[in-house]
Scaffold this motif. Structure first.
Motif, PDB file in Angstrom:
ATOM      1  N   LYS A 108     -35.859   1.397 -45.998  1.00 28.75           N
ATOM      2  CA  LYS A 108     -35.692   0.213 -45.146  1.00 28.75           C
ATOM      3  C   LYS A 108     -35.335   0.616 -43.716  1.00 28.75           C
ATOM      4  O   LYS A 108     -35.813   0.011 -42.748  1.00 28.75           O
ATOM      5  N   TYR A 109     -34.471   1.619 -43.586  1.00 21.41           N
ATOM      6  CA  TYR A 109     -34.064   2.084 -42.265  1.00 21.41           C
ATOM      7  C   TYR A 109     -35.280   2.503 -41.442  1.00 21.41           C
ATOM      8  O   TYR A 109     -35.505   2.001 -40.319  1.00 21.41           O
ATOM      9  N   TYR A 110     -36.071   3.415 -41.977  1.00 21.04           N
ATOM     10  CA  TYR A 110     -37.226   3.916 -41.232  1.00 21.04           C
ATOM     11  C   TYR A 110     -38.285   2.841 -41.040  1.00 21.04           C
ATOM     12  O   TYR A 110     -38.939   2.783 -39.984  1.00 21.04           O
ATOM     13  N   LEU A 111     -38.444   1.955 -42.025  1.00 22.38           N
ATOM     14  CA  LEU A 111     -39.447   0.898 -41.922  1.00 22.38           C
ATOM     15  C   LEU A 111     -39.112  -0.074 -40.802  1.00 22.38           C
ATOM     16  O   LEU A 111     -39.967  -0.372 -39.947  1.00 22.38           O
ATOM     17  N   PHE A 112     -37.863  -0.552 -40.777  1.00 30.64           N
ATOM     18  CA  PHE A 112     -37.482  -1.534 -39.760  1.00 30.64           C
ATOM     19  C   PHE A 112     -37.394  -0.895 -38.368  1.00 30.64           C
ATOM     20  O   PHE A 112     -37.748  -1.541 -37.372  1.00 30.64           O
ATOM     21  N   VAL A 113     -36.941   0.344 -38.294  1.00 30.82           N
ATOM     22  CA  VAL A 113     -36.935   1.041 -37.004  1.00 30.82           C
ATOM     23  C   VAL A 113     -38.367   1.214 -36.503  1.00 30.82           C
ATOM     24  O   VAL A 113     -38.658   1.014 -35.311  1.00 30.82           O
ATOM     25  N   ALA A 114     -39.307   1.567 -37.410  1.00 29.20           N
ATOM     26  CA  ALA A 114     -40.708   1.772 -37.027  1.00 29.20           C
ATOM     27  C   ALA A 114     -41.349   0.478 -36.542  1.00 29.20           C
ATOM     28  O   ALA A 114     -42.072   0.464 -35.529  1.00 29.20           O
ATOM     29  N   VAL A 115     -41.061  -0.625 -37.243  1.00 26.75           N
ATOM     30  CA  VAL A 115     -41.611  -1.922 -36.830  1.00 26.75           C
ATOM     31  C   VAL A 115     -41.076  -2.302 -35.448  1.00 26.75           C
ATOM     32  O   VAL A 115     -41.829  -2.723 -34.562  1.00 26.75           O
ATOM     33  N   GLY A 116     -39.759  -2.156 -35.271  1.00 27.91           N
ATOM     34  CA  GLY A 116     -39.161  -2.455 -33.973  1.00 27.91           C
ATOM     35  C   GLY A 116     -39.727  -1.571 -32.878  1.00 27.91           C
ATOM     36  O   GLY A 116     -40.006  -2.035 -31.763  1.00 27.91           O
ATOM     37  N   PHE A 117     -39.913  -0.291 -33.202  1.00 30.56           N
ATOM     38  CA  PHE A 117     -40.460   0.651 -32.221  1.00 30.56           C
ATOM     39  C   PHE A 117     -41.874   0.252 -31.796  1.00 30.56           C
ATOM     40  O   PHE A 117     -42.197   0.277 -30.603  1.00 30.56           O
ATOM     41  N   LEU A 118     -42.713  -0.110 -32.750  1.00 29.00           N
ATOM     42  CA  LEU A 118     -44.091  -0.506 -32.430  1.00 29.00           C
ATOM     43  C   LEU A 118     -44.126  -1.738 -31.534  1.00 29.00           C
ATOM     44  O   LEU A 118     -44.939  -1.819 -30.606  1.00 29.00           O
ATOM     45  N   ILE A 119     -43.223  -2.686 -31.797  1.00 28.33           N
ATOM     46  CA  ILE A 119     -43.152  -3.885 -30.950  1.00 28.33           C
ATOM     47  C   ILE A 119     -42.680  -3.508 -29.540  1.00 28.33           C
ATOM     48  O   ILE A 119     -43.262  -3.930 -28.536  1.00 28.33           O
ATOM     49  N   GLY A 120     -41.617  -2.689 -29.478  1.00 25.12           N
ATOM     50  CA  GLY A 120     -41.074  -2.298 -28.180  1.00 25.12           C
ATOM     51  C   GLY A 120     -41.998  -1.405 -27.381  1.00 25.12           C
ATOM     52  O   GLY A 120     -42.031  -1.465 -26.148  1.00 25.12           O
ATOM     53  N   PHE A 121     -42.764  -0.578 -28.091  1.00 28.43           N
ATOM     54  CA  PHE A 121     -43.640   0.388 -27.428  1.00 28.43           C
ATOM     55  C   PHE A 121     -45.052  -0.161 -27.212  1.00 28.43           C
ATOM     56  O   PHE A 121     -45.896   0.519 -26.614  1.00 28.43           O
ATOM     57  N   LEU A 122     -45.320  -1.383 -27.685  1.00 30.74           N
ATOM     58  CA  LEU A 122     -46.659  -1.967 -27.619  1.00 30.74           C
ATOM     59  C   LEU A 122     -47.242  -2.022 -26.194  1.00 30.74           C
ATOM     60  O   LEU A 122     -48.432  -1.715 -26.012  1.00 30.74           O
ATOM     61  N   PRO A 123     -46.457  -2.401 -25.166  1.00 29.65           N
ATOM     62  CA  PRO A 123     -47.036  -2.396 -23.814  1.00 29.65           C
ATOM     63  C   PRO A 123     -47.583  -1.032 -23.399  1.00 29.65           C
ATOM     64  O   PRO A 123     -48.646  -0.951 -22.768  1.00 29.65           O
TER      65      PRO A 123
END
Length: 310
Positions: A108-123
């Motif tokens: 869960k830790y890596y999954l939620f961090v990865a999802v957040g990262f993709l959203i934040g890094f999307l631009p």
């Protein structure tokens, strides 16, 4: 300024209020950080965001929260777009999942961090796709250029750390600054049981050191910026624990007051009150000079005879 409440809350929440107050005082009176606040540069923003990331990392390791993991991922994605010095925070986040998160929460830790990262890094991802991976090519070019530089082997990374730490704490008093890093190392060795915040601070400093070892080959202070808050926290802990060795409340208070007053006095002469120029500017180059130059450039737009040539 926004970093001050972050540092205070870190100390208060995970150690005690005195640690929070002392750490916040050091941030507020550091001549280096005061100079940083006088100039808008993307490389300075990781001070706040790495502190905020450290706060969420500590909260997550203390009590797992998937929403905090998502926010942490968002912060990471945003930070990496600001400046690549935050690669050290990226390594910290990876290592925390391996060493501090219970097995049942790791996925869960890596999954939620990865999802957040993709959203934040999307631009940045969209920018790279639309501009033929411009930043990626620049980063590869930078790494290749560093490998080819002949002066890499001559760069003294330990002196760089000592000089930067002296600027952070002591306002360019290099001789005293040389004692800071060894004293922090001695404190870590001397203290048998480190608290959670101290452990994470040490790991962050190690990853920042590795980053500087690879990428830094000239004395530019802000490349060390992700280690500033951890260094301040460890220094505060060392002085606080030293004062606690005394049973007398008066002696305890005296040690802390002398330490804080001493830092303020050492930094005072570096605040730049008597400078006739802006920070990093040449002598005599101040706000009036900037305004005059701006006026000349503005006037040039209305004529065909230019005073300023690019």
């Amino acid at each position: 300024l926004a970093t001050i409440p972050i540092v205070y809350f870190l100390g208060k929440k995970f150690v005690n209020e005195k640690i929070g107050i002392i750490s916040a005082f050091i941030v507020a009176t550091s001549s280096l950080l005061i100079h940083f606040s006088r100039q808008t540069l993307l490389a300075y923003y990781p001070l706040f965001f790495s502190g905020l990331a450290l706060l969420f990392i500590t909260l997550i390791t203390r009590k797992f929260n998937k929403y905090f993991c998502l926010i942490l991922g968002l912060l990471l994605g945003f930070m990496l777009q600001i400046h690549y010095s935050t690669l050290a925070v990226f390594l910290l986040i990876l290592s925390v999942g391996l060493s501090f998160i219970p097995r049942k929460f790791k996925l869960k830790y890596y999954l939620f961090v990865a999802v957040g990262f993709l959203i934040g890094f999307l631009p940045m991802i969209i920018f790279e796709l639309r501009h033929e991976f411009f930043n990626t090519k620049m980063l590869i070019s930078l790494i290749n250029g560093l490998q080819k530089e002949s002066n890499i082997s001559k760069f003294d990374i330990l002196s760089y750390w000592q000089n930067t730490i002296s600027l952070l704490f002591l306002g360019r008093k290099a001789l005293l600054g040389n004692l800071f890093l060894p004293l922090i190392i001695l404190y870590i060795i001397w203290k048998k049981k480190l608290n959670l915040l101290e452990k994470l601070s040490i790991i962050q400093i190690i990853f920042t050191f590795l980053f500087t070892l690879v990428f830094v080959h000239q004395n530019i202070e802000h490349y060390l910026i992700t280690a500033y808050i951890p260094l301040i926290i460890l220094t505060t802990s060392a002085v606080y624990n030293l004062s606690n060795n005394s049973k007398s409340k008066l002696v305890k208070a005296s040690i802390l007051i002398v330490f804080l007053f001493g830092l303020f006095v050492l930094n005072f002469s570096s605040y730049g009150f008597t400078d006739n120029h802006g920070w990093t500017m040449k002598d005599g180059w101040n706000l009036l000079g900037v305004e005059k130059t701006a006026g000349i450039i503005s006037a040039d737009t209305t004529t065909t005879q230019y005073n300023v040539v690019m």
